[in-house]
Design a protein around this motif. Structure first.
Motif, PDB file in Angstrom:
ATOM      1  N   VAL A  20       0.833  -1.205   0.000  1.00  0.00           N
ATOM      2  CA  VAL A  20       0.000   0.000   0.000  1.00  0.00           C
ATOM      3  C   VAL A  20       0.864   1.250   0.000  1.00  0.00           C
ATOM      4  O   VAL A  20       0.692   2.179  -0.819  1.00  0.00           O
ATOM      5  CB  VAL A  20      -0.966   0.000   1.206  1.00  0.00           C
ATOM      6  CG1 VAL A  20      -1.689   1.350   1.313  1.00  0.00           C
ATOM      7  CG2 VAL A  20      -1.962  -1.135   1.085  1.00  0.00           C
ATOM      8  N   ILE A  21       1.842   1.275   0.948  1.00  0.00           N
ATOM      9  CA  ILE A  21       2.721   2.452   1.061  1.00  0.00           C
ATOM     10  C   ILE A  21       3.539   2.616  -0.208  1.00  0.00           C
ATOM     11  O   ILE A  21       3.723   3.723  -0.738  1.00  0.00           O
ATOM     12  CB  ILE A  21       3.627   2.341   2.297  1.00  0.00           C
ATOM     13  CG1 ILE A  21       2.784   2.352   3.584  1.00  0.00           C
ATOM     14  CG2 ILE A  21       4.642   3.462   2.344  1.00  0.00           C
ATOM     15  CD1 ILE A  21       3.560   2.031   4.838  1.00  0.00           C
ATOM     16  N   GLY A  23       2.782   1.570  -3.175  1.00  0.00           N
ATOM     17  CA  GLY A  23       1.934   2.005  -4.287  1.00  0.00           C
ATOM     18  C   GLY A  23       1.648   3.495  -4.243  1.00  0.00           C
ATOM     19  O   GLY A  23       1.547   4.165  -5.287  1.00  0.00           O
ATOM     20  N   LEU A  24       1.534   4.046  -3.003  1.00  0.00           N
ATOM     21  CA  LEU A  24       1.238   5.467  -2.863  1.00  0.00           C
ATOM     22  C   LEU A  24       2.478   6.323  -3.095  1.00  0.00           C
ATOM     23  O   LEU A  24       2.388   7.427  -3.640  1.00  0.00           O
ATOM     24  CB  LEU A  24       0.664   5.757  -1.471  1.00  0.00           C
ATOM     25  CG  LEU A  24      -0.732   5.152  -1.160  1.00  0.00           C
ATOM     26  CD1 LEU A  24      -1.103   5.384   0.293  1.00  0.00           C
ATOM     27  CD2 LEU A  24      -1.802   5.752  -2.083  1.00  0.00           C
ATOM     28  N   THR A  25       3.637   5.806  -2.652  1.00  0.00           N
ATOM     29  CA  THR A  25       4.869   6.613  -2.737  1.00  0.00           C
ATOM     30  C   THR A  25       5.721   6.272  -3.945  1.00  0.00           C
ATOM     31  O   THR A  25       6.626   7.020  -4.301  1.00  0.00           O
ATOM     32  CB  THR A  25       5.717   6.411  -1.473  1.00  0.00           C
ATOM     33  OG1 THR A  25       6.071   5.035  -1.373  1.00  0.00           O
ATOM     34  CG2 THR A  25       4.949   6.849  -0.238  1.00  0.00           C
TER      35      THR A  25
END
Length: 424
Positions: A20-21, A23-25
């Motif tokens: 998740v992290i 994919g966001l960053t």
């Protein structure tokens, strides 16, 4: 939920968070690499802690940990605890064993692969002179009797040996070695001094009584023969009485002669010279045929012309007893075979008959003195019950053994097996 399920669930959650992290960053790969490195470092730290605890023997309370490592520590702790209980129980068993063996009157010594002393009981210290400080020493270096050293080197432990005690020459020991385990041996030494003294007293008694009986028997026999040869006719009653007395004195004479012979075999030193066995057997067969009115019944087969070292008179007595028994306990029309042969390991004399045979249960006892097999026969067979005892003693004095094979009502084979080293 098991520890492994928790570990896998935690790893999946961390992976999901990184995904998740990441994919966001946009830093998924670096974050995944960092996660793997962190997990590896964690596992290395836990392995190091576990190795240090185990290297100290896993004593005491195990280190605090979480997850799968907590279960690993706990299971190892349970194994160590169980092992400690087993060791304690085994220690009690060993302690009881040592106490019981220390109470034994016979010496017991545990020997290693190189005959080194691993353990000895109290009796071994008393009769063999072994001390606690001798543990690890080779026993032949401490007990130097040649017969004992040869016995250990030979590795032939089927028989026991007799030797004096290293601590007291007046004590006689019977020593036997029993092999067990992987190269380990148990040495047992029994004090047989009193038994030897009693045996010697018995031998002396039999020899003295037999010798003392000889003279009155000779006188009695002489007077009976004189009375039977008188010119005056005797009444049927007296004639029958004289005949019975003559037969019994003859029987007594044979018994005394056999007892004296046995006594001599037990007490006299061995005499050894080269004996022509084929010639001796030929003489014995001819003499036996003449004495027993058994012309043509004996078949002599000489498969070898080998001579052996021994005492000719003793061998004559043994062979004559075997041949006489074979003729006596087999039908008058049957043949008796006498065979002298050489095998790869032995020189063997076989005496084969087709007589009444011997039950398997009786065979171990037939060489005992005065032992006679109780079989109902149409005609009573005379004998002293000492013939096979004489054979046994003669063979023992010649390092030989008697092997008996028999089948009831079909016959017997008596084999005298001499070691090949006796050949001359």
């Amino acid at each position: 939920m098991t520890a492994w399920t928790k570990e896998i669930g935690l790893a999946l959650l961390l992976l999901l968070a990184i995904s998740v992290i990441g994919g966001l960053t946009g830093f998924f790969i670096p974050l995944l690499f960092l996660l793997i490195i962190s997990l590896l470092i964690w596992q290395v730290v836990q392995i190091n802690r576990f190795e240090r605890w185990i290297s100290k023997g896993g004593r005491g309370k195990y280190p605090k940990a979480k997850g799968i490592w907590e279960d690993i520590y706990y299971h190892v702790y349970l194994i160590k605890k169980s092992e400690k209980k087993r060791k304690k129980k085994l220690g009690k068993i060993i302690d009881q064993f040592r106490k019981s063996t220390d109470a034994l009157p016979d010496a017991a010594v545990v020997l290693g692969k190189e005959d080194e002393i691993e353990w000895a009981n109290t009796a071994a210290k008393n009769v063999l002179g072994l001390q606690p400080s001798d543990r690890g020493q080779r026993i032949p270096n401490l007990i130097r009797f040649p017969i004992f050293v040869r016995y250990l080197k030979s590795g032939l432990f089927n028989e026991s040996i007799t030797m004096p005690s290293p601590t007291n020459s007046n004590i006689t020991l019977t020593v036997k070695v029993v092999s067990y385990g992987a190269g380990l041996r148990l040495l047992l030494a029994q004090d047989v001094t009193q038994l030897r003294k009693m045996e010697q007293m018995r031998k002396d008694f039999v020899a003295n009584v037999s010798h003392e009986l000889r003279t009155p028997l000779t006188v009695l026999k002489g007077y009976l023969e004189t009375l039977q040869e008188l010119d005056e006719p005797l009444s049927p009653l007296l004639s029958h009485s004289f005949q019975q007395m003559h037969e019994q004195t003859e029987r007594m004479q044979y018994l005394v002669d056999d007892l004296l012979l046995l006594s001599n075999l037990e007490t006299q030193p061995k005499k050894t010279h080269c004996v022509d066995i084929p010639a001796l057997l030929s003489k014995i067969c001819k003499e036996t045929e003449n004495l027993n009115n058994s012309a043509g019944r004996i078949e002599l087969t000489l498969e070898t012309n080998t001579h052996i070292y021994g005492d000719e008179q003793e061998l004559r007595s043994a062979f004559s007893n075997l041949l006489g028994n074979a003729l006596k306990y087999s039908p008058k029309e049957s043949k008796v075979q006498v065979r002298w042969q050489q095998t790869p390991v032995n020189l063997v004399l076989d005496v084969i008959d087709k007589g009444e045979g011997i039950a398997e249960s009786e065979i171990p006892r037939i060489t005992e003195r005065f032992y006679r097999i109780d079989i109902k026969r149409a005609n009573k067979v005379s004998g002293t019950g000492l013939g096979l005892a004489i054979v046994k003693h003669v063979l023992l004095r010649h390092d030989a053994r008697l092997v008996v094979t028999s089948e009831l009502y079909k016959g017997s084979t008596f084999s005298c097996c001499f070691p090949s080293e006796r050949a001359c």
